[in-house]
Design a protein around this motif. Sequence first.
Motif, PDB file in Angstrom:
ATOM      1  N   VAL A  67       0.844  -1.212   0.000  1.00 31.75           N
ATOM      2  CA  VAL A  67       0.000   0.000   0.000  1.00 31.75           C
ATOM      3  C   VAL A  67       0.870   1.250   0.000  1.00 31.75           C
ATOM      4  O   VAL A  67       0.603   2.211  -0.748  1.00 31.75           O
ATOM      5  CB  VAL A  67      -0.949  -0.005   1.218  1.00 31.75           C
ATOM      6  CG1 VAL A  67      -1.687   1.331   1.323  1.00 31.75           C
ATOM      7  CG2 VAL A  67      -1.950  -1.146   1.113  1.00 31.75           C
ATOM      8  N   ILE A  80      -6.539   4.203  -4.367  1.00 30.58           N
ATOM      9  CA  ILE A  80      -5.892   2.983  -3.899  1.00 30.58           C
ATOM     10  C   ILE A  80      -6.858   2.218  -2.996  1.00 30.58           C
ATOM     11  O   ILE A  80      -7.229   2.689  -1.915  1.00 30.58           O
ATOM     12  CB  ILE A  80      -4.606   3.287  -3.106  1.00 30.58           C
ATOM     13  CG1 ILE A  80      -3.648   4.166  -3.922  1.00 30.58           C
ATOM     14  CG2 ILE A  80      -3.930   1.976  -2.682  1.00 30.58           C
ATOM     15  CD1 ILE A  80      -3.139   3.532  -5.186  1.00 30.58           C
ATOM     16  N   SER A  82      -7.273  -1.460  -1.070  1.00 27.15           N
ATOM     17  CA  SER A  82      -6.515  -2.651  -0.660  1.00 27.15           C
ATOM     18  C   SER A  82      -7.465  -3.761  -0.257  1.00 27.15           C
ATOM     19  O   SER A  82      -8.484  -3.521   0.403  1.00 27.15           O
ATOM     20  CB  SER A  82      -5.596  -2.333   0.525  1.00 27.15           C
ATOM     21  OG  SER A  82      -4.937  -3.514   0.977  1.00 27.15           O
ATOM     22  N   ALA A 104      -4.412   3.369   2.350  1.00 29.92           N
ATOM     23  CA  ALA A 104      -5.478   2.929   1.444  1.00 29.92           C
ATOM     24  C   ALA A 104      -6.672   3.880   1.531  1.00 29.92           C
ATOM     25  O   ALA A 104      -7.082   4.281   2.616  1.00 29.92           O
ATOM     26  CB  ALA A 104      -5.912   1.511   1.791  1.00 29.92           C
TER      27      ALA A 104
END
Length: 309
Positions: A67, A80, A82, A104
């Motif tokens: 990450v 982003i 995860s 994240a």
Amino acid sequence: MQAFSDRLSGIHAATIVPMMPDFQIDERQLALHLASVASTPGINGLLVNGHAGENFVLSLAEKQRVVELAREHGPKDCLIVSGVNHESSLEAAREAAALEQAGADGLLVFPPNSWALGRADDCVIEHHRHIRNATTVPLMLYAAPAGAGAMPYAPSLLGRLVADPRFVAIKEGSWEVATYEQNLRLIRKLRPEFVVLGSGDEHLLTSYLVGSAGSQVSLACVVPKLVVSLWNAAEAGDWEQARAAHDKLYPLAVAIYRDAPGGRSTVRLKACLRLLGLLSCDAVRPPQPPATRGELQALEQALRIAGAL
């Protein structure tokens, strides 16, 4: 939550984690992989620590590092997400909190692999509750493939999960068109604002025709431009162009995901990247053995049809 949901539209690439021959993470290659994929025009975000990213064999510290590298090397506006994958609800909650802390924007909750053998609905609710209570970022559900035993969520259970306002989207990986449409229609009825991402790599065209806000798919870490072209054509209603892109993608999807034996997609994704000269080592952590000569031949042929070689 709304801003996150809006940013989920379009194509998001599910990335791999390059390894060295001794199976340690190759951070330099990982950074290059993340930056290259995320900077492709039309890629709006990354799904890291997903199945393609070998999330079930990485330590928590390694997942956090993935990450961090995605945050560091992706464009500033890259979303982003995860994955969170653990058999223990307590450990899954701990993992989720740590991945949020690592940077994240959102978290995708994968069903524990043991659920394929059977589970009570209340176990599913409890697992998601622990993760919800340990985090503050938007959360996503995962619809497992229809053939994954007891892992997929029946409509009644899916309805209970969707009712939780902390969950705002689903990576719909049922990998079966009728189930995909059933889930889509149920979710739209219950929560019209809930984001459904059609993410079965073999039937992206069908899911876009039925209805989808976008996709989180590992095909997009190998041929991102082609996947984006399929999405753009579908969004424009140019179904002739979409079909042409699908015809190029389909043999590659079959070679990576469908061809027996099962469970080989990450091995084949890494083999593709090595064939394309984008990865120097295609090692996958045991127990998966390397790609066979037959797999490599099928992948090379499919990459040529896709116009990548």
